[in-house]
Design an enzyme around this catalytic site. Structure first.
Site, PDB file in Angstrom:
ATOM      1  N   PRO A  91       0.810  -1.227   0.000  1.00  0.00           N
ATOM      2  CA  PRO A  91       0.000   0.000   0.000  1.00  0.00           C
ATOM      3  C   PRO A  91       0.838   1.270   0.000  1.00  0.00           C
ATOM      4  CG  PRO A  91      -0.797  -1.551   1.645  1.00  0.00           C
ATOM      5  CD  PRO A  91       0.490  -2.119   1.116  1.00  0.00           C
ATOM      6  N   GLU A 134      -0.552   3.606 -13.743  1.00  0.00           N
ATOM      7  CA  GLU A 134      -1.137   4.386 -14.826  1.00  0.00           C
ATOM      8  C   GLU A 134      -2.592   4.741 -14.533  1.00  0.00           C
ATOM      9  OE1 GLU A 134       1.764   3.189 -18.438  1.00  0.00           O
ATOM     10  OE2 GLU A 134      -0.146   2.154 -18.429  1.00  0.00           O
TER      11      GLU A 134
HETATM   12 MO1  MOS Z   1       4.389   2.890 -20.167  1.00  0.00          MO
HETATM   13  S1  MOS Z   1       3.823   4.595 -21.042  1.00  0.00           S
HETATM   14  O1  MOS Z   1       3.982   1.646 -21.267  1.00  0.00           O
HETATM   15  O2  MOS Z   1       5.928   2.987 -19.592  1.00  0.00           O
END
Ligand code: MOS
Length: 733
Positions: free
Chosen positions: A620, A693
């Protein structure tokens, strides 16, 4: 190990080590300056010479002549590499041959030469003495101007998609939105520049570099140089950020290798910061059109998303429509991606390619549509949730808790205090508003291998070519091995980032954490079997905890098990077709409060909250760091980041960290991150997914929506700088 049926209970589920907010095991090395980055391997490569890269002064055309004589005669110069003497460069999986220009020039600051000298200063000084004459030819530099020439990208992984009758259904919808949005070119602008040290031993090459994908890049470098992959070793132990900019071999790697060959000794090359922005890669600008049609009940009947971006000839589009295929229900659907040819540097992946800029547009559109329908924007999203792939209803999501993310976030953030009517809340000179957005990023899984050793001290050592780009890979891999082998974290050594180790998933597309730890899991399963066999225990009966292996009433220490010699196991996790049967994605919700100065238009982000549903959270603390970093980057995308294109001469004007603005501490308020307690047995034996991401996807739109709520000014072109608000701010009270 083949992973083709959903995970059942396994040793990871004990959560004695995995799932704990462990500090980074590489933290002390980094905070005390002892972690070696690419440019710093002084003792492993003594006596390296210095290479300085010269970038093209034109964007398109050819090199008419190059006069090297003055540079050659300059003090300390050992070699100058140009296309004339470099030999033919091969093409890797992307066009590595173009990393050195000549005679043709494809983009501004494309490398035209590497000057190698005894010292960095000598190399840089000699580089100024190169006389390069160019014959420039006209180029195309403006995406908006080239939009009408854009075509369907060749070999696109995401072809246009059509479900039902989008046009008819949209036209018939009682409530409609048809709006256009734009996102600018953005730079990765990671802390550590692209840097490499190359050393040849006969025909064998070792490169210490800064790279996210060791195996891809080892292969690409070998192809570029025309030598067998087995003769190339890449080492990348610590990486000062990548964000996608270091997925592939760049000019520093290839030119260091060529320079070292020419100079007959090791050569180190770092790309100068002002060169990086035009020489390497960037996130391409997009133009996006979104159409949403809904009934008066708020249910979406038609959703369409088209995106235009540009790249060099033969390049790839930014797939900004990706999330619109999956995020919301609606029977009639359309997505389309178009690519224009631009003579700018290569556009490529940057943190959440596709979804990051796509969500910046889609989630403003959802806010606009909610307003048209008179619905709360959170409730509008909830109403249009889907538990199946809306393009292929027979495919369910492996897990999809978007609604919980939105609801929990709304509750935690105090969303019910939001004034639906924009421009109504005023605190002194500040107009105050709240905005929300969904977060969405796909979860990819990739084959990943590891080797695990048990030595006679009972130390477990993991070796895999996985990279840690600042994300915490070292730590979660150590946690995985500790859990599997039943030892404390201090008894695990992790060795990463070396092409001599088993091939991992690498760091990209937020697949690294889940896939690479699953590979370590697979190798540990084999090591457990080897230990049991060595001790004559039935593998099924053996349990591993407290540094001991136990079966029945036998109990042996791991050190004892390896007394007669180190035990080694290697395996890979390989993913079967669960990914075809289920749609795997990660979800979240972002909430932002902003203040906008009623007179100056200055925007201050005041509060941020992200709620994420991303499978098991392996650590975490490191996961939270990923998400707050991504939220910060999302604020940059919303308010600051923009590569300014010189449309006459074809280059990014603000190509350094003074001109390319990113958030600093003073720009970012307290950030809260909440992870739903979730495991996804479809993702891997780890039951984890990526968050690095996911954290950026939707943030920009949440900021934009908060600005709208504060001011009543809708800005659809990022970044939202104060000049775009100033004329339209409500008359001050
Ligand atoms: Mo990522 S933009 O596939 O490092």
């Amino acid at each position: 190990m083949k992973f083709d049926t959903p995970a059942t209970t396994n040793p990871i589920d004990q959560l004695k080590v995995v799932g704990k907010p462990t500090d980074r095991i590489d933290g002390p090395l980094k905070t005390t300056g002892r972690a070696r980055y690419a440019y710093e391997h002084h003792d492993e490569v003594p006596g390296a010479a210095y290479g300085f890269v010269v970038g093209s002064g034109i964007a398109k055309g050819r090199i008419a002549s190059m006069d090297l004589s003055a540079a050659r005669a300059a003090p300390g110069v050992l070699a100058i590499v140009t296309a004339d003497n470099a030999g033919t460069l091969g093409k890797g999986n992307f066009n590595t041959a173009k990393l050195l220009a000549g005679p043709g020039v494809d983009h501004y600051h494309q490398a035209v030469a590497l000057v190698v000298a005894e010292s960095f200063e000598q190399a840089r000084a000699a580089a100024q003495l190169l006389r390069v004459e160019y014959a420039a030819s006209p180029g195309v530099f403006d995406l908006a101007g080239a939009k009408d020439t854009a075509s369907v990208p060749r070999g696109s992984r995401i072809p246009d998609t059509r479900v039902g009758d989008f046009a008819g259904s949209f036209a018939a919808a009682p409530v409609q939105l048809d709006a256009s949005y734009s996102t600018p070119d953005q730079a990765h602008a990671m802390m550590e520049p692209h840097a490499s040290i190359a050393a040849w031993e006969g025909d064998r090459l070792t490169v210490w570099t800064s790279n996210q994908m060791i195996d891809w890049s080892t292969g690409d470098l070998a192809k570029t140089l025309g030598i067998p992959k087995s003769q190339v070793r890449l080492v990348s132990r610590f990486i000062g950020g990548g964000f996608g900019g270091k997925l592939f071999v760049r000019a520093d790697v290839v030119l260091a290798a060529l320079g070292a060959r020419a100079a007959g000794r090791p050569v180190k090359v770092a790309l100068a910061r002002p060169l990086m922005f035009n020489n390497t890669v960037h996130r391409p600008a997009t133009l996006q059109r979104i159409r949403i049609g809904a009934g008066r009940d708020g249910r979406i009947t038609a959703i369409g998303h088209e995106s235009w971006s540009g790249d060099l000839p033969g390049g790839k589009p930014e797939m900004a429509v990706a999330q619109t295929r999956l995020l919301y229900a609606g029977a009639h659907r359309l997505t389309a991606t178009r690519l224009a040819v631009l003579d700018m540097s290569e556009g490529n992946a940057m943190r959440a390619p596709g979804e990051a800029p796509g969500m910046m547009a889609l989630e403003i559109a959802m806010d606009e549509m909610a307003e048209k329908l008179g619905l709360d924007p959170v409730e509008f999203r909830v109403l249009n949730d889907t538990q199946v792939d809306p393009e292929k209803p027979e495919r369910a999501f492996s897990q999809r808790r978007l609604v919980e993310c939105l609801r929990l976030g709304a509750e935690r953030f105090g969303w019910n205090r939001r004034e639906a009517q924009p421009g109504r809340v005023r605190e002194g000179r500040w107009l105050v508003g709240m905005g929300a957005a969904a977060a969405f990023r796909n979860n990819q899984v990739t084959k990943s291998a590891a080797r695990v050793r048990l030595d006679r001290r009972g130390i477990v050592t993991v070796e895999t070519d996985m990279t840690d780009i600042g994300t915490g890979s070292y730590t979660i891999i150590a946690q995985t091995a500790a859990e599997m082998m039943g030892v404390p974290l201090e008894r695990v050594v992790v060795r990463l980032g070396d092409s001599s180790f088993p091939v991992s998933a690498g760091s990209g597309g937020q697949w690294g954490a889940n896939s690479s730890t699953a590979g370590v899991y697979a190798a540990c399963v084999k090591l457990r079997e080897a230990i049991a066999q060595k001790l004559g225990l039935a593998p099924g009966d053996a349990s591993f905890s407290d540094g001991m292996v136990r079966a029945g009433n036998r109990s042996v220490s791991l050190a004892e098990a390896a007394r007669s010699g180190e035990l080694v196991a290697e395996d890979a996790i390989e993913f079967g077709d669960l990914g075809k049967k289920y749609q795997q994605s990660t979800f979240g919700a972002h909430f932002v409060e902003v203040g906008v100065d009623a007179l100056t238009g200055e925007i201050r982000v005041r509060r941020m909250l992200a709620v994420c549903a991303a499978g098991r959270i392996l650590n975490p603390k490191s996961a939270r760091s990923q998400v707050i970093g991504a939220m910060t980057m999302g604020v940059g995308a919303a308010l600051m980041e923009e590569l300014a294109v010189d449309k006459r001469r074809g280059f990014f004007v603000n190509h350094d960290l003074a001109g390319y603005e990113v958030p600093v501490h003073a720009d970012i308020p307290h950030q809260e991150v909440v992870f739903l307690d979730e495991t996804d047995p479809i993702s891997s034996p780890m039951k984890a997914k990526g968050v690095g991401e996911l954290g950026i996807c939707g943030v920009g739109a949440a900021v934009a929506n908060a600005i709208y709520n504060a001011t009543g000014v809708r800005v659809r072109d990022y970044p939202i700088t104060l000049d775009k608000l100033l004329e339209r701010l409500p008359a001050s009270a």
